[in-house]
Write a protein that holds these residues in place. Sequence first.
Motif, PDB file in Angstrom:
ATOM      1  N   LEU A  59      52.567  35.276  44.657  1.00  0.00           N
ATOM      2  CA  LEU A  59      52.309  34.576  43.406  1.00  0.00           C
ATOM      3  C   LEU A  59      51.249  33.510  43.607  1.00  0.00           C
ATOM      4  O   LEU A  59      51.114  32.945  44.698  1.00  0.00           O
ATOM      5  CB  LEU A  59      53.594  33.921  42.883  1.00  0.00           C
ATOM      6  CG  LEU A  59      54.752  34.856  42.536  1.00  0.00           C
ATOM      7  CD1 LEU A  59      56.006  34.033  42.249  1.00  0.00           C
ATOM      8  CD2 LEU A  59      54.399  35.740  41.359  1.00  0.00           C
ATOM      9  N   VAL A  60      50.507  33.211  42.542  1.00  0.00           N
ATOM     10  CA  VAL A  60      49.529  32.125  42.552  1.00  0.00           C
ATOM     11  C   VAL A  60      49.982  31.068  41.561  1.00  0.00           C
ATOM     12  O   VAL A  60      50.135  31.342  40.364  1.00  0.00           O
ATOM     13  CB  VAL A  60      48.115  32.623  42.182  1.00  0.00           C
ATOM     14  CG1 VAL A  60      47.125  31.458  42.177  1.00  0.00           C
ATOM     15  CG2 VAL A  60      47.660  33.696  43.161  1.00  0.00           C
ATOM     16  N   ALA A  61      50.213  29.864  42.060  1.00  0.00           N
ATOM     17  CA  ALA A  61      50.661  28.747  41.223  1.00  0.00           C
ATOM     18  C   ALA A  61      49.480  28.162  40.451  1.00  0.00           C
ATOM     19  O   ALA A  61      48.317  28.404  40.793  1.00  0.00           O
ATOM     20  CB  ALA A  61      51.299  27.672  42.097  1.00  0.00           C
ATOM     21  N   PRO A  62      49.751  27.376  39.413  1.00  0.00           N
ATOM     22  CA  PRO A  62      48.663  26.661  38.733  1.00  0.00           C
ATOM     23  C   PRO A  62      47.903  25.777  39.715  1.00  0.00           C
ATOM     24  O   PRO A  62      48.495  25.196  40.627  1.00  0.00           O
ATOM     25  CB  PRO A  62      49.397  25.823  37.681  1.00  0.00           C
ATOM     26  CG  PRO A  62      50.682  26.547  37.443  1.00  0.00           C
ATOM     27  CD  PRO A  62      51.071  27.135  38.767  1.00  0.00           C
ATOM     28  N   ALA A  63      46.614  25.678  39.527  1.00  0.00           N
ATOM     29  CA  ALA A  63      45.777  24.900  40.443  1.00  0.00           C
ATOM     30  C   ALA A  63      46.010  23.404  40.272  1.00  0.00           C
ATOM     31  O   ALA A  63      46.302  22.921  39.173  1.00  0.00           O
ATOM     32  CB  ALA A  63      44.308  25.213  40.205  1.00  0.00           C
ATOM     33  N   MET A  64      45.870  22.675  41.370  1.00  0.00           N
ATOM     34  CA  MET A  64      45.831  21.211  41.320  1.00  0.00           C
ATOM     35  C   MET A  64      44.390  20.810  40.992  1.00  0.00           C
ATOM     36  O   MET A  64      43.487  21.035  41.806  1.00  0.00           O
ATOM     37  CB  MET A  64      46.234  20.623  42.673  1.00  0.00           C
ATOM     38  CG  MET A  64      47.653  20.907  43.080  1.00  0.00           C
ATOM     39  SD  MET A  64      48.044  20.092  44.658  1.00  0.00           S
ATOM     40  CE  MET A  64      49.715  20.679  44.928  1.00  0.00           C
ATOM     41  N   PRO A  65      44.127  20.217  39.820  1.00  0.00           N
ATOM     42  CA  PRO A  65      42.742  19.980  39.397  1.00  0.00           C
ATOM     43  C   PRO A  65      42.136  18.674  39.853  1.00  0.00           C
ATOM     44  O   PRO A  65      40.939  18.447  39.647  1.00  0.00           O
ATOM     45  CB  PRO A  65      42.850  20.006  37.872  1.00  0.00           C
ATOM     46  CG  PRO A  65      44.213  19.444  37.612  1.00  0.00           C
ATOM     47  CD  PRO A  65      45.082  19.929  38.747  1.00  0.00           C
ATOM     48  N   TYR A  66      42.945  17.778  40.439  1.00  0.00           N
ATOM     49  CA  TYR A  66      42.427  16.489  40.887  1.00  0.00           C
ATOM     50  C   TYR A  66      42.586  16.377  42.393  1.00  0.00           C
ATOM     51  O   TYR A  66      43.625  16.735  42.946  1.00  0.00           O
ATOM     52  CB  TYR A  66      43.166  15.329  40.208  1.00  0.00           C
ATOM     53  CG  TYR A  66      43.121  15.383  38.704  1.00  0.00           C
ATOM     54  CD1 TYR A  66      41.908  15.395  38.026  1.00  0.00           C
ATOM     55  CD2 TYR A  66      44.291  15.431  37.959  1.00  0.00           C
ATOM     56  CE1 TYR A  66      41.858  15.454  36.648  1.00  0.00           C
ATOM     57  CE2 TYR A  66      44.253  15.488  36.573  1.00  0.00           C
ATOM     58  CZ  TYR A  66      43.038  15.503  35.928  1.00  0.00           C
ATOM     59  OH  TYR A  66      42.988  15.572  34.558  1.00  0.00           O
ATOM     60  N   GLY A  67      41.551  15.838  43.048  1.00  0.00           N
ATOM     61  CA  GLY A  67      41.601  15.697  44.487  1.00  0.00           C
ATOM     62  C   GLY A  67      41.129  14.338  44.929  1.00  0.00           C
ATOM     63  O   GLY A  67      41.085  13.375  44.157  1.00  0.00           O
ATOM     64  N   SER A  68      40.764  14.255  46.198  1.00  0.00           N
ATOM     65  CA  SER A  68      40.246  13.020  46.780  1.00  0.00           C
ATOM     66  C   SER A  68      38.719  13.108  46.768  1.00  0.00           C
ATOM     67  O   SER A  68      38.116  13.751  47.624  1.00  0.00           O
ATOM     68  CB  SER A  68      40.777  12.848  48.206  1.00  0.00           C
ATOM     69  OG  SER A  68      40.347  11.635  48.763  1.00  0.00           O
TER      70      SER A  68
END
Length: 251
Positions: free
Chosen positions: A66-75
């Motif tokens: 499965l592919v989860a929703p992406a994390m759109p914010y990073g460092s």
Amino acid sequence: MPGLDEHDLAGAVWPDVLADPLVLVPVGSTEQHGPHLPLSTDTVIAQAVAERAAGILRGRAAGQVLVAPAMPYGSSGEHAGFPGTISIGHAALYAVIVETVRSLALWAGRVVLVNGHGGNVRTLDAAVGRLRAEGHEAAWTGCEAPGGDAHAGETETSVMLYLAPHLVRPFGEVEGDTRPLAEIMPDLVARGVRAVSPSGVLGDPAGSSAERGRAIVDAMASRVAARIGGGRVGENGRLIDPGVASPGPPP
């Protein structure tokens, strides 16, 4: 699996999720990518590579992928000099990764974070290292393009021309800093990207093409799938390419 579109966890209902699946979590950013690429570039790439890698693994793995929703914010603090950039920094991203994997571990068999932004590497090393020390089956890997330029140049522009051409602005007149990344890194770390490249580009988008982008994405996905399938984990939870010797302890 009724109701489940291939590997899309967000589009699933809970009975679609089988026992102990492999879950890929794309990790991106919202940051400037020059005057021609969208702020979502790293997230788009991480999501696409994760989805294609899942497709490859589906034919090889015994269980569900499965592919989860992406994390759109990073460092992305190095890009803070450009409007539109949203950086949550190391500490917040660390907490998000740790708590996300702890939650996934309640039902997932294995979790692999697929990273699309270089600024997240320090955080992924720290967070996944901690998670593995806690006993979680977690690892991470990047979407590298060997020989590619650093940021918003030919590599990423080609990839976005393939994945999301409607989001790419004209780039014929875009100028970036084409010096090797190692040469500009001290200034970049000390003063940020804008001090090094007023356009925000580290590389040269001239010559970019969707055809080249497709080849890059295919290579990225194949490499990520091979790493995941090989299951060899190095220091701080980084997956190692099959056939490559494990790195020894630091000198």
